[in-house]
Write a protein that holds these residues in place. Structure first.
Motif, mmCIF file in Angstrom:
data_model
loop_
_atom_site.group_PDB
_atom_site.id
_atom_site.type_symbol
_atom_site.label_atom_id
_atom_site.label_comp_id
_atom_site.label_asym_id
_atom_site.label_seq_id
_atom_site.Cartn_x
_atom_site.Cartn_y
_atom_site.Cartn_z
ATOM 1 N N LYS A 106 28.244 43.774 34.135
ATOM 2 C CA LYS A 106 28.684 44.849 35.018
ATOM 3 C C LYS A 106 27.982 44.784 36.372
ATOM 4 O O LYS A 106 26.805 44.452 36.465
ATOM 5 C CB LYS A 106 28.396 46.213 34.372
ATOM 6 N N THR A 107 28.722 45.122 37.416
ATOM 7 C CA THR A 107 28.156 45.239 38.755
ATOM 8 C C THR A 107 28.742 46.483 39.428
ATOM 9 O O THR A 107 29.898 46.845 39.199
ATOM 10 C CB THR A 107 28.495 44.018 39.632
ATOM 11 N N ASN A 108 27.914 47.149 40.246
ATOM 12 C CA ASN A 108 28.402 48.296 41.013
ATOM 13 C C ASN A 108 29.147 47.857 42.259
ATOM 14 O O ASN A 108 29.943 48.600 42.816
ATOM 15 C CB ASN A 108 27.226 49.188 41.434
ATOM 16 N N LEU A 150 31.110 32.467 40.136
ATOM 17 C CA LEU A 150 30.251 33.569 39.706
ATOM 18 C C LEU A 150 31.085 34.717 39.136
ATOM 19 O O LEU A 150 30.715 35.318 38.122
ATOM 20 C CB LEU A 150 29.425 34.072 40.891
ATOM 21 N N ALA A 151 32.198 35.013 39.786
ATOM 22 C CA ALA A 151 33.069 36.092 39.305
ATOM 23 C C ALA A 151 33.594 35.780 37.910
ATOM 24 O O ALA A 151 33.671 36.679 37.046
ATOM 25 C CB ALA A 151 34.226 36.291 40.282
ATOM 26 N N MET A 152 33.950 34.527 37.663
ATOM 27 C CA MET A 152 34.430 34.138 36.339
ATOM 28 C C MET A 152 33.326 34.279 35.299
ATOM 29 O O MET A 152 33.565 34.709 34.165
ATOM 30 C CB MET A 152 34.978 32.712 36.373
ATOM 31 N N ILE A 153 32.086 33.933 35.684
ATOM 32 C CA ILE A 153 30.948 34.090 34.773
ATOM 33 C C ILE A 153 30.751 35.568 34.428
ATOM 34 O O ILE A 153 30.536 35.924 33.257
ATOM 35 C CB ILE A 153 29.671 33.502 35.411
ATOM 36 N N LEU A 154 30.804 36.429 35.422
ATOM 37 C CA LEU A 154 30.655 37.867 35.171
ATOM 38 C C LEU A 154 31.752 38.363 34.238
ATOM 39 O O LEU A 154 31.491 39.146 33.312
ATOM 40 C CB LEU A 154 30.698 38.639 36.493
ATOM 41 N N ASP A 155 32.982 37.909 34.475
ATOM 42 C CA ASP A 155 34.105 38.353 33.650
ATOM 43 C C ASP A 155 33.965 37.869 32.212
ATOM 44 O O ASP A 155 34.141 38.651 31.270
ATOM 45 C CB ASP A 155 35.412 37.835 34.258
ATOM 46 N N ASP A 206 44.326 37.521 41.022
ATOM 47 C CA ASP A 206 43.886 38.665 41.827
ATOM 48 C C ASP A 206 42.684 39.388 41.225
ATOM 49 O O ASP A 206 41.864 39.948 41.961
ATOM 50 C CB ASP A 206 45.034 39.656 42.019
ATOM 51 N N ASN A 207 42.567 39.420 39.893
ATOM 52 C CA ASN A 207 41.443 40.144 39.299
ATOM 53 C C ASN A 207 40.111 39.483 39.656
ATOM 54 O O ASN A 207 39.101 40.165 39.872
ATOM 55 C CB ASN A 207 41.604 40.257 37.782
ATOM 56 N N ILE A 208 40.093 38.147 39.748
ATOM 57 C CA ILE A 208 38.875 37.435 40.144
ATOM 58 C C ILE A 208 38.690 37.522 41.652
ATOM 59 O O ILE A 208 37.576 37.766 42.153
ATOM 60 C CB ILE A 208 38.932 35.967 39.685
ATOM 61 N N LYS A 209 39.761 37.377 42.388
ATOM 62 C CA LYS A 209 39.693 37.491 43.849
ATOM 63 C C LYS A 209 39.142 38.857 44.257
ATOM 64 O O LYS A 209 38.365 38.974 45.213
ATOM 65 C CB LYS A 209 41.079 37.273 44.449
#
Length: 257
Positions: free
Chosen positions: A123-125, A113-118, A174-177
């Motif tokens: 954007k997420t708060n 999911l994090a990769m999809i957002l990136d 680390d950016n995805i983590k």
């Protein structure tokens, strides 16, 4: 007097805070018998004593009973549908998206999911909230180290961008983590946060009894904002979504109405 299964379930609830009564009985008893045999215990009473006194046996029991099989983009075609809905529907409807990966196992799903957002600049708060019942699995998820069969659905571009390969293991960058926050949570016993725009809970509900499933679907609905999305596993179709306040918008994807 030897413990029966009812007594053993009560012991697990009291000592480990896990409600085994929520699981399908035949499958559960088969799994208990298998993991008990591996410990050398011959009775549930002996096994309960080992669980109480031996941390290794206790952790092995929890790891085996709570299902922890996963991979990145599991059922990739279905995951692609979810990515489309996340990007072209949720991202346009809501300014900032709050996401919960429930029963996240080793972390492959929330990191997907994090990769999809990136990739889609969504954007997420808040960080993606990823939860599981198993402390050992959560530790593995936080470490973010994966084997080749767990990343088999990723193309080379994503592997190069989001992972560091070292000695046949893949380390999430680390950016995805940093986009994921892992927490312990029991879908049966614990309270649910609210205000989510997307909840992903896949390939876990199938192991639970029908009445437990129904209660979880109701709680998921209460946790979502109107128009929010529930994404279930490839064997977990909700046959009566309106009963739980949902409508089907794609295969295994449901919108709160």
């Amino acid at each position: 007097m030897e413990l029966n299964y009812e007594g053993f379930y009560r012991f697990v609830r009291d000592e480990l805070n896990v409600d085994l009564n929520a699981y399908k009985e035949k499958q559960l008893k088969r799994r208990i018998a298998t993991v008990m045999k591996s410990s050398g215990a011959l009775t549930l009473e002996d096994y309960s004593e080992l669980i109480a006194s031996d941390e290794v046996i206790r952790n092995k029991f929890l790891d085996y009973i709570t299902i922890n099989v996963t991979e990145f983009y599991r059922n990739k075609d279905i995951f692609t549908d979810f990515e489309f809905i996340l990007r072209d529907y949720l991202n346009r409807q809501f300014k900032n998206i709050k996401i919960w990966s429930a029963a996240c196992s080793i972390g492959a799903e929330p990191y997907s999911l994090a990769m999809i957002l990136d990739k889609n600049n969504i954007k997420t708060n808040e960080k993606i909230i990823a939860t599981d019942i198993d402390d050992n699995i959560l530790k593995k998820a936080k470490d973010g180290v994966f084997k080749d069969f767990e990343i088999k659905n990723l193309d080379k571009k994503d592997l190069d961008k989001y992972f560091i390969e070292k000695e046949n293991k893949y380390y999430i960058k680390d950016n995805i983590k940093g986009m994921v926050s892992f927490k312990k949570h029991d879908l049966v016993l614990d309270k649910y946060q609210k205000g989510f725009h997307a909840i992903i809970c896949r390939n876990v509900i199938i192991y639970l009894k029908s009445e437990t499933k129904d209660e979880i679907y109701k709680k998921f609905n209460e946790s979502l904002v109107k128009g929010g999305i529930l994404f279930t596993g490839a064997t977990e179709a909700i046959y009566n979504p309106k009963e739980f306040g949902f409508k089907k918008i794609s295969t295994f994807i449901y919108e709160k109405i």
